[in-house]
Design a protein around this motif. Structure first.
Motif, PDB file in Angstrom:
ATOM      1  N   VAL A 116       0.851  -1.176   0.000  1.00  0.00           N
ATOM      2  CA  VAL A 116       0.000   0.000   0.000  1.00  0.00           C
ATOM      3  C   VAL A 116       0.891   1.230   0.000  1.00  0.00           C
ATOM      4  CG1 VAL A 116      -0.209   0.079   2.524  1.00  0.00           C
ATOM      5  CG2 VAL A 116      -1.973   1.116   1.120  1.00  0.00           C
ATOM      6  N   ASP A 117       0.465   2.238  -0.726  1.00  0.00           N
ATOM      7  CA  ASP A 117       1.184   3.509  -0.782  1.00  0.00           C
ATOM      8  C   ASP A 117       0.373   4.490   0.043  1.00  0.00           C
ATOM      9  OD1 ASP A 117       3.193   5.173  -1.561  1.00  0.00           O
ATOM     10  OD2 ASP A 117       2.752   5.061  -3.696  1.00  0.00           O
ATOM     11  N   GLN A 118       0.923   4.897   1.185  1.00  0.00           N
ATOM     12  CA  GLN A 118       0.170   5.769   2.093  1.00  0.00           C
ATOM     13  C   GLN A 118       1.048   6.921   2.521  1.00  0.00           C
ATOM     14  OE1 GLN A 118      -2.304   3.740   4.917  1.00  0.00           O
ATOM     15  NE2 GLN A 118      -1.741   5.172   6.512  1.00  0.00           N
ATOM     16  N   ASN A 119       0.575   8.124   2.307  1.00  0.00           N
ATOM     17  CA  ASN A 119       1.328   9.324   2.681  1.00  0.00           C
ATOM     18  C   ASN A 119       2.738   9.293   2.094  1.00  0.00           C
ATOM     19  OD1 ASN A 119      -0.903  10.096   4.227  1.00  0.00           O
ATOM     20  ND2 ASN A 119      -0.119   9.042   6.019  1.00  0.00           N
ATOM     21  N   SER A 120       2.837   8.936   0.827  1.00  0.00           N
ATOM     22  CA  SER A 120       4.094   8.826   0.075  1.00  0.00           C
ATOM     23  C   SER A 120       5.082   7.861   0.715  1.00  0.00           C
ATOM     24  CB  SER A 120       4.732  10.197  -0.137  1.00  0.00           C
ATOM     25  OG  SER A 120       5.213  10.734   1.076  1.00  0.00           O
ATOM     26  N   GLU A 121       4.578   6.921   1.491  1.00  0.00           N
ATOM     27  CA  GLU A 121       5.397   5.886   2.102  1.00  0.00           C
ATOM     28  C   GLU A 121       4.798   4.538   1.737  1.00  0.00           C
ATOM     29  OE1 GLU A 121       6.553   4.977   6.546  1.00  0.00           O
ATOM     30  OE2 GLU A 121       6.815   7.094   6.073  1.00  0.00           O
ATOM     31  N   LYS A 122       5.649   3.570   1.418  1.00  0.00           N
ATOM     32  CA  LYS A 122       5.169   2.231   1.074  1.00  0.00           C
ATOM     33  C   LYS A 122       5.227   1.337   2.299  1.00  0.00           C
ATOM     34  CE  LYS A 122       5.769   2.057  -3.820  1.00  0.00           C
ATOM     35  NZ  LYS A 122       4.559   1.612  -4.416  1.00  0.00           N
ATOM     36  N   ASP A 123       4.143   0.644   2.529  1.00  0.00           N
ATOM     37  CA  ASP A 123       4.047  -0.317   3.615  1.00  0.00           C
ATOM     38  C   ASP A 123       3.319  -1.539   3.106  1.00  0.00           C
ATOM     39  OD1 ASP A 123       5.280   0.908   5.968  1.00  0.00           O
ATOM     40  OD2 ASP A 123       3.674   2.399   5.850  1.00  0.00           O
ATOM     41  N   LEU A 124       3.141  -2.519   3.987  1.00  0.00           N
ATOM     42  CA  LEU A 124       2.372  -3.706   3.666  1.00  0.00           C
ATOM     43  C   LEU A 124       1.059  -3.662   4.424  1.00  0.00           C
ATOM     44  CD1 LEU A 124       5.169  -6.426   3.811  1.00  0.00           C
ATOM     45  CD2 LEU A 124       4.268  -5.232   1.812  1.00  0.00           C
ATOM     46  N   THR A 125       0.058  -4.291   3.860  1.00  0.00           N
ATOM     47  CA  THR A 125      -1.251  -4.323   4.501  1.00  0.00           C
ATOM     48  C   THR A 125      -1.776  -5.755   4.488  1.00  0.00           C
ATOM     49  OG1 THR A 125      -3.463  -3.324   4.527  1.00  0.00           O
ATOM     50  CG2 THR A 125      -2.498  -3.751   2.383  1.00  0.00           C
ATOM     51  N   THR A 126      -2.682  -6.054   5.402  1.00  0.00           N
ATOM     52  CA  THR A 126      -3.300  -7.369   5.482  1.00  0.00           C
ATOM     53  C   THR A 126      -4.748  -7.230   5.909  1.00  0.00           C
ATOM     54  OG1 THR A 126      -3.130  -9.600   6.423  1.00  0.00           O
ATOM     55  CG2 THR A 126      -2.585  -7.758   7.887  1.00  0.00           C
ATOM     56  N   THR A 127      -5.564  -8.194   5.497  1.00  0.00           N
ATOM     57  CA  THR A 127      -6.954  -8.221   5.949  1.00  0.00           C
ATOM     58  C   THR A 127      -7.088  -9.010   7.247  1.00  0.00           C
ATOM     59  OG1 THR A 127      -7.397 -10.167   4.573  1.00  0.00           O
ATOM     60  CG2 THR A 127      -7.912  -8.003   3.620  1.00  0.00           C
ATOM     61  N   LEU A 128      -5.993  -9.629   7.690  1.00  0.00           N
ATOM     62  CA  LEU A 128      -6.024 -10.358   8.960  1.00  0.00           C
ATOM     63  C   LEU A 128      -6.172  -9.365  10.116  1.00  0.00           C
ATOM     64  CD1 LEU A 128      -3.106 -12.895   8.342  1.00  0.00           C
ATOM     65  CD2 LEU A 128      -5.571 -13.336   8.201  1.00  0.00           C
ATOM     66  N   THR A 129      -6.932  -9.753  11.109  1.00  0.00           N
ATOM     67  CA  THR A 129      -7.099  -8.919  12.291  1.00  0.00           C
ATOM     68  C   THR A 129      -5.923  -9.136  13.245  1.00  0.00           C
ATOM     69  OG1 THR A 129      -8.255 -10.633  13.545  1.00  0.00           O
ATOM     70  CG2 THR A 129      -9.612  -9.179  12.138  1.00  0.00           C
ATOM     71  N   ALA A 130      -5.820  -8.268  14.235  1.00  0.00           N
ATOM     72  CA  ALA A 130      -4.762  -8.412  15.236  1.00  0.00           C
ATOM     73  C   ALA A 130      -4.874  -9.770  15.926  1.00  0.00           C
ATOM     74  CB  ALA A 130      -4.832  -7.273  16.247  1.00  0.00           C
ATOM     75  N   ALA A 131      -6.087 -10.210  16.218  1.00  0.00           N
ATOM     76  CA  ALA A 131      -6.283 -11.513  16.869  1.00  0.00           C
ATOM     77  C   ALA A 131      -5.857 -12.656  15.945  1.00  0.00           C
ATOM     78  CB  ALA A 131      -7.742 -11.676  17.276  1.00  0.00           C
ATOM     79  N   GLN A 132      -6.176 -12.552  14.662  1.00  0.00           N
ATOM     80  CA  GLN A 132      -5.764 -13.587  13.713  1.00  0.00           C
ATOM     81  C   GLN A 132      -4.243 -13.622  13.572  1.00  0.00           C
ATOM     82  OE1 GLN A 132      -8.254 -12.117  10.523  1.00  0.00           O
ATOM     83  NE2 GLN A 132      -9.518 -13.985  10.578  1.00  0.00           N
ATOM     84  N   LEU A 133      -3.620 -12.462  13.578  1.00  0.00           N
ATOM     85  CA  LEU A 133      -2.163 -12.414  13.505  1.00  0.00           C
ATOM     86  C   LEU A 133      -1.539 -13.066  14.735  1.00  0.00           C
ATOM     87  CD1 LEU A 133      -1.682  -8.816  12.096  1.00  0.00           C
ATOM     88  CD2 LEU A 133      -1.055 -10.946  10.938  1.00  0.00           C
ATOM     89  N   GLN A 134      -2.091 -12.799  15.911  1.00  0.00           N
ATOM     90  CA  GLN A 134      -1.580 -13.385  17.156  1.00  0.00           C
ATOM     91  C   GLN A 134      -1.676 -14.913  17.122  1.00  0.00           C
ATOM     92  OE1 GLN A 134      -0.201 -12.103  19.990  1.00  0.00           O
ATOM     93  NE2 GLN A 134      -0.344  -9.950  19.455  1.00  0.00           N
ATOM     94  N   ALA A 135      -2.652 -15.446  16.385  1.00  0.00           N
ATOM     95  CA  ALA A 135      -2.868 -16.895  16.325  1.00  0.00           C
ATOM     96  C   ALA A 135      -1.967 -17.589  15.299  1.00  0.00           C
ATOM     97  CB  ALA A 135      -4.331 -17.178  15.998  1.00  0.00           C
TER      98      ALA A 135
END
Length: 143
Positions: A116-135
């Motif tokens: 994702v390009d946000q505020n002229s900075e590139k990052d990564l995005t996911t549809t996983l929730t914080a709880a799903q990431l923790q699992a």
């Protein structure tokens, strides 16, 4: 045209080597059961990082500095730490140090991540929730 592309990728790999010299084991292969992750050669790491960055439309530096954001882009879920390759050198996962108590590290499948390009900075995005990431499976760095 292919020669130009290969030259550009090679140049990125050479230039990117210095960018990751301050971090250990930026690229690894998954371990055998009960074993520590296996670091790959520097050449394999450079090629993998460059290919992954290009696949996400990023430079290697942007990938190494990337945050993992929520799908809406409004929540910082963690930081990219390590790339995980399969035996053929294909990127299969990204180790992310999650925000929160203990800053756990988990392996996020590459299919669950996009750029994702946000505020002229590139990052990564996911549809996983914080709880799903923790699992997700915990990452145990080489010790």
């Amino acid at each position: 045209m292919n020669r130009l592309t290969l030259t550009a990728v090679a140049a990125l790999a050479v230039l990117g080597a210095a960018a990751c010299s301050d971090r250990e084991d930026d690229v690894v292969q998954p371990p055998a059961a009960g074993a520590a992750p296996e670091p790959v050669t520097e050449t394999q790491a450079q090629v993998a990082q460059t290919q992954a960055a290009v696949a996400f439309g990023m430079t290697r530096q942007q990938l190494e500095d990337a945050d993992l954001l929520s799908a809406q882009g409004n929540t910082d879920l963690g930081d990219v730490e390590t790339l995980v390759l399969d035996a053929n050198g294909a990127l299969t996962g990204i180790v992310v140090e999650l925000e929160g108590p203990g800053d756990p590290k988990v392996v996020v499948p590459v299919a669950q991540v996009s750029s994702v390009d946000q505020n002229s900075e590139k990052d990564l995005t996911t549809t996983l929730t914080a709880a799903q990431l923790q699992a997700l499976p915990a990452w145990t760095p080489q010790g």
